[in-house]
Design a protein around this motif. Structure first.
Motif, PDB file in Angstrom:
ATOM      1  N   GLN A  61       0.856  -1.176   0.000  1.00  0.00           N
ATOM      2  CA  GLN A  61       0.000   0.000   0.000  1.00  0.00           C
ATOM      3  C   GLN A  61       0.891   1.225   0.000  1.00  0.00           C
ATOM      4  O   GLN A  61       1.698   1.426   0.882  1.00  0.00           O
ATOM      5  CB  GLN A  61      -0.883   0.002   1.254  1.00  0.00           C
ATOM      6  CG  GLN A  61      -1.828  -1.193   1.336  1.00  0.00           C
ATOM      7  CD  GLN A  61      -2.850  -1.185   0.231  1.00  0.00           C
ATOM      8  OE1 GLN A  61      -3.215  -0.120  -0.234  1.00  0.00           O
ATOM      9  NE2 GLN A  61      -3.292  -2.349  -0.193  1.00  0.00           N
ATOM     10  N   GLN A  64      -0.204   6.830   1.943  1.00  0.00           N
ATOM     11  CA  GLN A  64      -1.399   7.622   1.644  1.00  0.00           C
ATOM     12  C   GLN A  64      -1.360   8.983   2.327  1.00  0.00           C
ATOM     13  O   GLN A  64      -2.284   9.762   2.185  1.00  0.00           O
ATOM     14  CB  GLN A  64      -2.647   6.861   2.122  1.00  0.00           C
ATOM     15  CG  GLN A  64      -2.828   5.527   1.428  1.00  0.00           C
ATOM     16  CD  GLN A  64      -3.011   5.684  -0.080  1.00  0.00           C
ATOM     17  OE1 GLN A  64      -3.673   6.627  -0.500  1.00  0.00           O
ATOM     18  NE2 GLN A  64      -2.430   4.807  -0.853  1.00  0.00           N
ATOM     19  N   SER A  68      -2.026  13.042  -0.731  1.00  0.00           N
ATOM     20  CA  SER A  68      -3.324  12.456  -1.029  1.00  0.00           C
ATOM     21  C   SER A  68      -4.454  13.187  -0.344  1.00  0.00           C
ATOM     22  O   SER A  68      -5.602  12.934  -0.612  1.00  0.00           O
ATOM     23  CB  SER A  68      -3.347  10.982  -0.613  1.00  0.00           C
ATOM     24  OG  SER A  68      -3.161  10.894   0.774  1.00  0.00           O
ATOM     25  N   LYS A  69      -4.117  14.108   0.573  1.00  0.00           N
ATOM     26  CA  LYS A  69      -5.178  14.789   1.300  1.00  0.00           C
ATOM     27  C   LYS A  69      -5.949  15.695   0.354  1.00  0.00           C
ATOM     28  O   LYS A  69      -5.378  16.467  -0.408  1.00  0.00           O
ATOM     29  CB  LYS A  69      -4.592  15.619   2.445  1.00  0.00           C
ATOM     30  CG  LYS A  69      -3.991  14.762   3.559  1.00  0.00           C
ATOM     31  CD  LYS A  69      -3.438  15.618   4.664  1.00  0.00           C
ATOM     32  CE  LYS A  69      -2.851  14.776   5.776  1.00  0.00           C
ATOM     33  NZ  LYS A  69      -2.305  15.594   6.859  1.00  0.00           N
ATOM     34  N   ALA A  71      -7.622  14.934  -2.237  1.00  0.00           N
ATOM     35  CA  ALA A  71      -7.739  14.474  -3.621  1.00  0.00           C
ATOM     36  C   ALA A  71      -9.070  13.833  -3.805  1.00  0.00           C
ATOM     37  O   ALA A  71      -9.469  12.973  -3.038  1.00  0.00           O
ATOM     38  CB  ALA A  71      -6.631  13.494  -3.929  1.00  0.00           C
ATOM     39  N   SER A  73     -11.889  11.323  -5.226  1.00  0.00           N
ATOM     40  CA  SER A  73     -11.844   9.907  -5.570  1.00  0.00           C
ATOM     41  C   SER A  73     -11.742   9.744  -7.065  1.00  0.00           C
ATOM     42  O   SER A  73     -12.489  10.323  -7.825  1.00  0.00           O
ATOM     43  CB  SER A  73     -13.094   9.197  -5.047  1.00  0.00           C
ATOM     44  OG  SER A  73     -13.090   7.855  -5.447  1.00  0.00           O
ATOM     45  N   LEU A 103       1.606  10.200  -8.408  1.00  0.00           N
ATOM     46  CA  LEU A 103       0.560  10.472  -7.440  1.00  0.00           C
ATOM     47  C   LEU A 103      -0.563   9.443  -7.528  1.00  0.00           C
ATOM     48  O   LEU A 103      -1.096   8.997  -6.511  1.00  0.00           O
ATOM     49  CB  LEU A 103       0.012  11.882  -7.660  1.00  0.00           C
ATOM     50  CG  LEU A 103      -0.941  12.395  -6.573  1.00  0.00           C
ATOM     51  CD1 LEU A 103      -0.289  12.360  -5.199  1.00  0.00           C
ATOM     52  CD2 LEU A 103      -1.433  13.796  -6.904  1.00  0.00           C
ATOM     53  N   LYS A 106       0.563   6.378  -5.828  1.00  0.00           N
ATOM     54  CA  LYS A 106       0.535   6.508  -4.376  1.00  0.00           C
ATOM     55  C   LYS A 106      -0.884   6.361  -3.834  1.00  0.00           C
ATOM     56  O   LYS A 106      -1.102   5.855  -2.729  1.00  0.00           O
ATOM     57  CB  LYS A 106       1.112   7.862  -3.970  1.00  0.00           C
ATOM     58  CG  LYS A 106       1.368   7.967  -2.469  1.00  0.00           C
ATOM     59  CD  LYS A 106       1.912   9.321  -2.094  1.00  0.00           C
ATOM     60  CE  LYS A 106       0.817  10.371  -2.221  1.00  0.00           C
ATOM     61  NZ  LYS A 106       1.210  11.658  -1.569  1.00  0.00           N
ATOM     62  N   ASN A 107      -1.851   6.783  -4.646  1.00  0.00           N
ATOM     63  CA  ASN A 107      -3.249   6.684  -4.225  1.00  0.00           C
ATOM     64  C   ASN A 107      -3.844   5.304  -4.526  1.00  0.00           C
ATOM     65  O   ASN A 107      -5.043   5.096  -4.317  1.00  0.00           O
ATOM     66  CB  ASN A 107      -4.085   7.768  -4.906  1.00  0.00           C
ATOM     67  CG  ASN A 107      -3.749   9.156  -4.387  1.00  0.00           C
ATOM     68  OD1 ASN A 107      -3.300   9.303  -3.254  1.00  0.00           O
ATOM     69  ND2 ASN A 107      -3.958  10.172  -5.212  1.00  0.00           N
ATOM     70  N   GLN A 109      -4.165   3.894  -7.477  1.00  0.00           N
ATOM     71  CA  GLN A 109      -4.834   3.825  -8.782  1.00  0.00           C
ATOM     72  C   GLN A 109      -3.798   3.354  -9.819  1.00  0.00           C
ATOM     73  O   GLN A 109      -3.306   4.117 -10.642  1.00  0.00           O
ATOM     74  CB  GLN A 109      -5.406   5.200  -9.135  1.00  0.00           C
ATOM     75  CG  GLN A 109      -6.468   5.672  -8.147  1.00  0.00           C
ATOM     76  CD  GLN A 109      -6.812   7.138  -8.324  1.00  0.00           C
ATOM     77  OE1 GLN A 109      -6.290   7.991  -7.597  1.00  0.00           O
ATOM     78  NE2 GLN A 109      -7.685   7.436  -9.264  1.00  0.00           N
TER      79      GLN A 109
END
Length: 558
Positions: A61, A64, A68-69, A71, A73, A103, A106-107, A109
């Motif tokens: 994982q 996060q 990512s704050k 962002a 969905s 990015l 990291k999320n 995706q």
């Protein structure tokens, strides 16, 4: 992802870095740096690379925290991340694609991140930029996306491309190792993990995976599992990081020594087989000097290979170097005491050296092992003739010997003159020393009786001689005629008086030196006398031996 290679600011990877969460556990991160883009409330060194803290664990994982704050969905957070941050030598459009991919990765995706990296790779190719390091990073990041999506085959392909651009780059190597591992291609995974550890010995995931795969390979391939591995490349010092100063452990040293010994033995075996075949080919072409050289090289590699000694002995025989041929056959027989080929070729060497007695003995050994060797049988017949000639020449005196009568000395020796009435064989009277003290005196007395053909005198001599001393007394003058004369004396005179003594003499006589060779040289009449003696002895009455005993004894003579 942990164990990232540290790069100068502004040229970091910044995207998906080392994932450890395949099915085999985690590894400790060294806190690699990434492409710098702004993340609210986070250190730049913590973005996408996992945490910068040494020894922390990075999971599959992605981190996060930070960028990512806020962002939305399924999209890219724009308020806290500088997506236009420079990335090495990449033009701004390609740098933005890479930053967006980082990015998205990291999320979590991964499919969207993969698309961004693919666009950046295509744009890089079309732009004609010369920056292999940046292209290597793009391939490595896209490989991480493939690995996350379970597409190990494409991951391997991208990692291989990255390594072609930047050999011994740690992240592509580690990701490719994990992809091979997931496909159960354990040998290739092992090689990549070991290469990773040459670059950075602190990558715990590589250590753990090497230990686990080693157990799997031992179970699958057995003790020789290392021989089936692809070659592990040697990483140059310039590509190595975080090397420990401590010397390798005893286990590592032992493993290295074992592998070196195994490799050396394997190379020596290949070399030996090649040299032996070349030597055999030269023998077929009758190029014995060349074959000799090849066999000598073989013996340097394997000094205890019996077949090479016998092969080289053949070459020495063909080159008429008989002494050297005999030495090689001796060496072969030390290794294999019953080697038939070594006995036969030593016989031929002894024949060349004119040692017919030794030649005859070796040929008899060959025929005893295999009576159907016709070459040995023919050679034995020829050598028998040569041996008879040699013994006859050695036995012929320059002048006839004169019989010297033995007189009494102070009453301790008995001189017996046989009267003509006692001499039933018709020989002349002869003085014989009936108590010889040594082999010389026994030989003088026996020659005195034999020169006159006096078998009665010989019988009296044998009556006064202990049977166990007879082999020793005859050791210096044993020949076919002597044995034939003794047989006549035993049969004509002594058998009737003392059959037990005759049996004892025969039981010891065959133990004399060279007896088996001399027995082979007996004439037809002498063999007939011997057969007749055993027939008469078998019919004699005795409490000390049976007919079966006589038959067993006869087998050693007839």
């Amino acid at each position: 992802m942990g164990n990232a290679q540290k790069k100068p600011h502004g040229r970091g990877d910044g995207g998906p870095h080392s994932e450890s969460n395949n099915s085999h556990g985690h590894w400790k991160s060294r806190g690699g740096s990434s492409d710098k883009y702004k993340v609210a409330q986070e250190s730049p060194d913590k973005v996408a690379n996992g945490t910068g803290k040494r020894g922390s664990t990075t999971s599959v994982q992605a981190d996060q925290s930070g960028g990512s704050k806020g962002a939305p969905s399924g999209g890219i957070g724009r308020g806290t991340v500088n997506l236009d941050a420079p990335c090495g030598a990449l033009p701004p459009p390609l740098a933005r694609l890479k930053n967006e991919g980082n990015l998205l990765f990291k999320n979590g995706q991964f499919a969207d991140a993969l698309e961004k990296y693919s666009q950046a790779i295509t744009g890089f190719t079309d732009s004609g930029i010369d920056s292999p390091e940046d292209l290597c990073i793009l391939y490595s990041n896209r490989a991480a996306c493939y690995l996350k999506d379970g597409n190990s085959q494409d991951c391997i392909q991208d990692c291989t491309r990255a390594l072609e651009l930047q050999p011994f780059s740690l992240k592509p190597l580690l990701r490719r190792a994990m992809a091979y591992d997931s496909l159960e291609r354990y040998r290739k995974a092992y090689v990549d993990y070991k290469t990773v550890l040459q670059i950075d010995i602190s990558v715990q995931a590589a250590h753990d995976s090497v230990n686990r795969i080693t157990r799997l390979l031992i179970e699958h391939d057995g003790p020789e599992w290392r021989e089936k591995l692809p070659e592990i490349p040697l990483v140059p010092l310039s590509a190595q990081q975080h090397r420990r100063e401590e010397p390798p452990s005893a286990e590592v040293l032992q493993a290295r020594a074992e592998k070196a010994a195994t490799d050396a033995a394997r190379k020596a075996e290949v070399r030996f087989t090649s040299l032996k075949q070349e030597g055999n080919d030269f023998v077929k072409k009758a190029q014995y000097q060349d074959a000799l050289g090849k066999y000598s090289e073989c013996l340097k590699l394997k000094p205890e290979e019996c077949a090479i000694y016998t092969n080289r002995a053949l070459c020495y025989l063909k080159l008429e170097r008989f002494a050297e041929a005999k030495q090689d056959c001796d060496a072969a027989l030390q290794l294999e005491p019953t080697n038939k080929k070594a006995f036969y070729r030593r016989a031929m060497a002894n024949k060349g050296l004119k040692d017919y007695l030794a030649c005859s003995s070796d040929l008899q050994e060959v025929l005893q092992q295999d009576p159907n060797v016709q070459e040995a049988e023919k050679e034995l017949e020829e050598v028998t003739v040569l041996l008879r000639q040699s013994l006859a020449n050695a036995a012929s005196p320059a002048k006839p010997r004169k019989t010297v009568p033995i007189t009494e000395v102070e009453g301790h020796e008995e001189t017996a003159a046989l009267s003509s009435s006692e001499n039933k064989s018709g020989g002349e009277d002869v003085a014989v020393n009936l108590q010889p003290a040594n082999a010389y005196e026994f030989g003088q007395a026996l020659n005195a009786a034999r020169s006159k053909g006096n078998t009665a005198a010989c019988a009296n001599l044998l009556s006064s001689t202990a049977p166990e001393t007879l082999p020793q007394y005859l050791s210096t003058q044993l020949d076919g005629h002597t044995i034939g004369f003794i047989m006549q004396a035993l049969d004509s005179h002594l058998l009737e008086r003392d059959p037990n003594l005759v049996y004892q003499h025969l039981n010891h006589l065959h133990t004399a030196d060279r007896f088996s060779v001399v027995l082979m040289l007996l004439e037809k009449d002498e063999r007939r006398h011997m057969t007749q003696l055993f027939e008469h002895l078998s019919a004699a009455e005795s409490t000390e031996f049976t007919k079966n005993d006589v038959q067993n004894l006869a087998n050693k003579y007839i």
